[in-house]
Design an enzyme around this catalytic site. Sequence first.
Site, PDB file in Angstrom:
ATOM      1  N   ASN A 202       0.983  -1.296   0.004  1.00 22.90           N
ATOM      2  CA  ASN A 202       0.122   0.083  -0.037  1.00 22.90           C
ATOM      3  C   ASN A 202       0.904   1.187  -0.094  1.00 22.90           C
ATOM      4  O   ASN A 202       1.487   1.706   1.084  1.00 22.90           O
ATOM      5  CB  ASN A 202      -0.757   0.050   1.276  1.00 22.90           C
ATOM      6  CG  ASN A 202      -1.823  -1.229   1.359  1.00 22.90           C
ATOM      7  OD1 ASN A 202      -2.529  -1.319   0.174  1.00 22.90           O
ATOM      8  ND2 ASN A 202      -1.991  -1.944   2.260  1.00 22.90           N
ATOM      9  N   GLU A 285      -8.208  -2.956  -2.573  1.00 28.74           N
ATOM     10  CA  GLU A 285      -8.246  -2.162  -1.376  1.00 28.74           C
ATOM     11  C   GLU A 285      -8.080  -0.700  -1.657  1.00 28.74           C
ATOM     12  O   GLU A 285      -7.268  -0.269  -0.560  1.00 28.74           O
ATOM     13  CB  GLU A 285      -7.390  -2.916  -0.317  1.00 28.74           C
ATOM     14  CG  GLU A 285      -7.931  -4.368  -0.144  1.00 28.74           C
ATOM     15  CD  GLU A 285      -7.208  -5.115   1.056  1.00 28.74           C
ATOM     16  OE1 GLU A 285      -6.060  -4.695   1.348  1.00 28.74           O
ATOM     17  OE2 GLU A 285      -7.830  -6.022   1.564  1.00 28.74           O
ATOM     18  N   ARG A 318       0.861  -8.210  -8.206  1.00 29.28           N
ATOM     19  CA  ARG A 318       0.200  -9.099  -7.077  1.00 29.28           C
ATOM     20  C   ARG A 318      -1.378  -9.384  -7.662  1.00 29.28           C
ATOM     21  O   ARG A 318      -2.042  -8.601  -8.083  1.00 29.28           O
ATOM     22  CB  ARG A 318      -0.050  -8.344  -5.838  1.00 29.28           C
ATOM     23  CG  ARG A 318       1.291  -8.378  -5.304  1.00 29.28           C
ATOM     24  CD  ARG A 318       1.201  -7.618  -3.992  1.00 29.28           C
ATOM     25  NE  ARG A 318       0.894  -8.338  -2.789  1.00 29.28           N
ATOM     26  CZ  ARG A 318      -0.047  -8.104  -1.916  1.00 29.28           C
ATOM     27  NH1 ARG A 318      -0.626  -7.042  -1.920  1.00 29.28           N
ATOM     28  NH2 ARG A 318      -0.215  -8.975  -0.942  1.00 29.28           N
ATOM     29  N   ASP A 364      -7.066 -14.889   2.321  1.00 31.02           N
ATOM     30  CA  ASP A 364      -6.290 -14.028   2.673  1.00 31.02           C
ATOM     31  C   ASP A 364      -5.445 -14.578   3.726  1.00 31.02           C
ATOM     32  O   ASP A 364      -5.798 -13.987   4.975  1.00 31.02           O
ATOM     33  CB  ASP A 364      -7.038 -12.816   3.048  1.00 31.02           C
ATOM     34  CG  ASP A 364      -6.121 -11.538   3.279  1.00 31.02           C
ATOM     35  OD1 ASP A 364      -4.840 -11.541   3.074  1.00 31.02           O
ATOM     36  OD2 ASP A 364      -6.642 -10.309   3.632  1.00 31.02           O
ATOM     37  N   GLU A 392      -0.131 -12.340  10.836  1.00 33.46           N
ATOM     38  CA  GLU A 392      -1.328 -11.616  10.857  1.00 33.46           C
ATOM     39  C   GLU A 392      -2.361 -12.461  11.313  1.00 33.46           C
ATOM     40  O   GLU A 392      -3.290 -11.909  12.481  1.00 33.46           O
ATOM     41  CB  GLU A 392      -1.741 -10.908   9.624  1.00 33.46           C
ATOM     42  CG  GLU A 392      -3.003 -10.181   9.483  1.00 33.46           C
ATOM     43  CD  GLU A 392      -3.292  -9.411   8.294  1.00 33.46           C
ATOM     44  OE1 GLU A 392      -2.632  -9.623   7.339  1.00 33.46           O
ATOM     45  OE2 GLU A 392      -4.231  -8.731   8.057  1.00 33.46           O
TER      46      GLU A 392
HETATM   47  C1  BDP Z   1      -4.195  -8.245   4.280  1.00 33.80           C
HETATM   48  C2  BDP Z   1      -3.734  -7.203   5.092  1.00 33.80           C
HETATM   49  C3  BDP Z   1      -3.575  -6.001   4.753  1.00 33.80           C
HETATM   50  C4  BDP Z   1      -2.787  -5.877   3.198  1.00 33.80           C
HETATM   51  C5  BDP Z   1      -3.373  -6.923   2.353  1.00 33.80           C
HETATM   52  C6  BDP Z   1      -2.369  -7.020   0.985  1.00 33.80           C
HETATM   53  O1  BDP Z   1      -4.725  -7.147   6.089  1.00 33.80           O
HETATM   54  O2  BDP Z   1      -2.859  -4.912   5.527  1.00 33.80           O
HETATM   55  O3  BDP Z   1      -2.709  -4.768   2.780  1.00 33.80           O
HETATM   56  O4  BDP Z   1      -3.549  -8.249   3.073  1.00 33.80           O
HETATM   57  O5  BDP Z   1      -2.041  -8.346   0.989  1.00 33.80           O
HETATM   58  O6  BDP Z   1      -4.106  -9.486   4.636  1.00 33.80           O
HETATM   59  O7  BDP Z   1      -2.449  -6.334   0.358  1.00 33.80           O
END
Ligand code: BDP
Length: 677
Positions: A202, A285, A318, A364, A392
């Site tokens: 991000n 996202e 990605r 995820d 996480e």
């Molecule tokens: C999720 C996370 C987030 C990441 C996202 C990602 O919660 O913080 O930005 O994956 O992989 O698991 O981009």
Amino acid sequence: MTIPHLIGVHPAWLPPEAFSAIGSRRTLVQADESAPARTVRAEVADACARHGGAIAGPGEAADLVLALTSAGPLPPAAQAVAGPEIGAEGFLLARQDGVTVVLADDPAGLLYGFFEVVRQGAAAFGASRPAEAHRPALRRRMLDHWDNIDVHPVMGQVERGYSGGSIFWRDGVQHEDLSRVRAYARLLAATGINAVGINNVNVHATEARLLTDRLGEVAAIAAEFRPYGIRVHLSVNFASPVALGGLDTADPLDERVREWWARTTGRVYAVIPDFGGYVVKADSEGQPGPFAYGRSHADGANVLADALAPHGGVVHWRAFVYNHRQDWRDRSTDRARAAHDHFAPLDGQFRDNAILQVKHGPLDFQTREPVSPVIGAMPNTRLAVELQVTQEYTGQQRHVCYLAPMWSEVLGFRFRGPDGRAVADVTTSGGLVAVSNVGDDPYWTGHPLAQANLYAFGRLAWQPGLDPAAVLDEWIGLTFPVGQDGDAERLRGTLHELMDGSWRTYERYTAPLGVCFMVRPGHHYGPDVDGYEYTQWGTYHFADRDGIGVDRTRATGTGYTGQYPAPWSEVYESLAECPDELLLFFHHVPYGHVLHSGTTVVQHIYDAHFAGAEEAAAMRARWAELDGTKTVDAALHGRVSELLDEQVRSAEEWRDQVNTYFLRKSGVPDAHGRRIH
Ligand code: BDP
């Protein structure tokens, strides 16, 4: 070059004592002046200075010969083992006539061979053995850092980081002293890692500038990684041509955009000639991407690939693309389908230097997911599989959760049944990537035992077929390199007991049978059974008074099972055949549904949660017995003890919330009469 042994920081798996076998002998290094070769010389000199050994001059007798095939006439011991081409990053290891030989074609191979000898210790100087060839199975073995330069108001310095701040930046500026980065590079090289992405996927405004006016910081970090054969990659924002270049578009097919990327990339290589390339999270996202211009993700990836190609770089694009603003009442939209729906039709359209980076599961990084069907659906695309070493969803480095058994299952999964190719074979040209779990914590990884995950990731990326318990054993030996006395053996035994099965223990006391996301929204630590149930994120379990699970079948559900080839499309579709541990991922079933194990779903939930919490308590008790031994220092023992207290508390919280929830929903009492609430 000085070898980074950091004072005040637990040295992880390479304390000076781990070098005693080499350091007490005579070693001849015949190599060139490349950065990794210079590192090997410095490492040997450092080990000898500590342990009383010596560097042998040309023609002198040696116990260990480390030679590069290209660096002049081979010493006689090395001539005896030379054979066909060894190949990039590989090495031959042999022991003949009392001399141990490492022979490599390129300097990185020499470095990996050196660390293999360290790993084997005295055993490398034992009985004679013919030359064994060691080569990495996967070409790219990479860690991604989700580090920010500025402290992000919600995510902090390191997104999903559980080990303190970033080892690269603090509060908006780069660390003046980057010796920690050098020490990290050394740890990684010893596991075989050869690439690192240094900033969060991000990409916020400050971090976006690493590509342009803050490029010097990237160069400084690259200089620390280079001696250990590791190339640096940068996460870039797809809208950079607008935000940094002043253009009115980031359309990948616009000529000005193509030129901007080419020019900007050229400047990066002028400063960092061995720069690895880019990492991109696009249309995901909230990150910008090609969809805004009506372009495909192949168009998006290719503009960056074209900019990198003349310099030998790659783009890691990605595949984590899904709708994060879903209507939770709509049962037909399925987040698990998204990556395959978006990317499978693009197979064959990506450039050779574009690597599609796919999370190992379709959702995820959950504790238990099936393997992402994207990995089996794109034979004409270079694929990398992405894992999450940072925990996480697996205890956030407060819980012991050794993840190598999970990764090993993923890497060994065969889409087309026993005769098909394994995931590890599909990704040989793309590689294995993971989100790092390292920060500026003195133990590197917050939980001292979470270091084993970092170590194991590198080893499995080098050799995916390694046995996770054997890898753990290596890590123990390299991290606590004490003699074979009783205490050391006791520590080894205790660590295996705590860690070998810890992923399955974690699974038992958290979300059951492949149901995902029963975590607290936002930070994702601890239980919240319905936390995500009525939200926009597309992560539901659909529990009601009659049953639970997501119907992803073709017959009556979202059709996700159809993204797998046979036999898995049929296995997952069939209620009778679907493996228990993934049942609720694929099917919505009544609480009384009987599993292969013979118990009902609801009884399994109760049993697993009681058992998991008891196992956590048993782990704590075993660790407590070690108190007072010589093998583990008091501070480390104390840190692990505190964390085990938290793990036990959290496991009980999970047990009580999950069991109570299902007792209330189903009205079915525990068959064994245990108190649930
Ligand atoms: C999720 C996370 C987030 C990441 C996202 C990602 O919660 O913080 O930005 O994956 O992989 O698991 O981009």
